[in-house]
Write a protein that holds these residues in place. Structure first.
Motif, PDB file in Angstrom:
ATOM      1  N   LEU A  75       0.826  -1.213   0.000  1.00 26.53           N
ATOM      2  CA  LEU A  75       0.000   0.000   0.000  1.00 26.53           C
ATOM      3  C   LEU A  75       0.857   1.259   0.000  1.00 26.53           C
ATOM      4  O   LEU A  75       0.520   2.256  -0.661  1.00 26.53           O
ATOM      5  N   GLU A  76       1.964   1.211   0.702  1.00 29.77           N
ATOM      6  CA  GLU A  76       2.861   2.370   0.725  1.00 29.77           C
ATOM      7  C   GLU A  76       3.462   2.628  -0.658  1.00 29.77           C
ATOM      8  O   GLU A  76       3.494   3.761  -1.132  1.00 29.77           O
ATOM      9  N   VAL A  77       3.909   1.569  -1.297  1.00 25.94           N
ATOM     10  CA  VAL A  77       4.495   1.718  -2.628  1.00 25.94           C
ATOM     11  C   VAL A  77       3.441   2.197  -3.630  1.00 25.94           C
ATOM     12  O   VAL A  77       3.717   3.064  -4.459  1.00 25.94           O
ATOM     13  N   LEU A  78       2.240   1.652  -3.541  1.00 29.43           N
ATOM     14  CA  LEU A  78       1.175   2.117  -4.434  1.00 29.43           C
ATOM     15  C   LEU A  78       0.892   3.601  -4.222  1.00 29.43           C
ATOM     16  O   LEU A  78       0.671   4.333  -5.188  1.00 29.43           O
ATOM     17  N   ASN A  84      -3.913   5.359  -6.103  1.00 30.54           N
ATOM     18  CA  ASN A  84      -4.868   5.377  -5.001  1.00 30.54           C
ATOM     19  C   ASN A  84      -6.050   4.453  -5.218  1.00 30.54           C
ATOM     20  O   ASN A  84      -6.509   3.796  -4.282  1.00 30.54           O
ATOM     21  N   GLU A  85      -6.569   4.395  -6.435  1.00 27.66           N
ATOM     22  CA  GLU A  85      -7.699   3.517  -6.710  1.00 27.66           C
ATOM     23  C   GLU A  85      -7.305   2.055  -6.522  1.00 27.66           C
ATOM     24  O   GLU A  85      -8.047   1.263  -5.939  1.00 27.66           O
ATOM     25  N   LEU A  86      -6.128   1.703  -7.013  1.00 28.41           N
ATOM     26  CA  LEU A  86      -5.653   0.328  -6.866  1.00 28.41           C
ATOM     27  C   LEU A  86      -5.420   0.011  -5.394  1.00 28.41           C
ATOM     28  O   LEU A  86      -5.801  -1.070  -4.921  1.00 28.41           O
ATOM     29  N   ALA A  87      -4.824   0.934  -4.657  1.00 31.19           N
ATOM     30  CA  ALA A  87      -4.610   0.722  -3.222  1.00 31.19           C
ATOM     31  C   ALA A  87      -5.941   0.521  -2.506  1.00 31.19           C
ATOM     32  O   ALA A  87      -6.049  -0.323  -1.613  1.00 31.19           O
ATOM     33  N   PHE A  88      -6.960   1.269  -2.906  1.00 27.94           N
ATOM     34  CA  PHE A  88      -8.289   1.126  -2.308  1.00 27.94           C
ATOM     35  C   PHE A  88      -8.828  -0.284  -2.538  1.00 27.94           C
ATOM     36  O   PHE A  88      -9.282  -0.948  -1.606  1.00 27.94           O
TER      37      PHE A  88
END
Length: 100
Positions: A75-78, A84-88
């Protein structure tokens, strides 16, 4: 190093790091027996097929051979790459499957 060489170097480094981010994401998915393309398409439904993701999937290791990828690191790397959408969606999947 002149300004144009410096700019080319920075762009090249960014692209290398972006490839590593995509590989990290793909490996996390493989480690949890998830489809990285499906999650990506949910995050970005209007984008065309991501060839870099397909290439990264081909480079992943089988789950049994891979090191774990901590969710917090992914999540940090994303977030560094403003994905942000992918991390979500990764967070949603992790919560749903209790992968935290």
């Amino acid at each position: 190093m002149n300004p144009s060489e410096r700019e080319a170097f920075i762009i090249q480094k960014y692209k290398q790091e972006e490839k590593l981010m995509i590989l990290l994401y793909a490996q996390w998915c493989v480690n949890h027996e998830l489809d990285p393309v499906m999650i990506y398409e949910k995050a970005y439904p209007h984008q065309p097929k991501n060839q870099q993701l397909v290439d990264a999937i081909d480079q992943t290791l089988p789950k049994a051979e891979a090191d774990p990828v901590p969710l917090s690191s992914l999540l940090e790397v994303l977030s560094w790459f403003e994905q942000n959408e992918l991390a979500f969606y990764v967070s949603e999947v992790a919560n749903h499957l209790d992968l935290r």
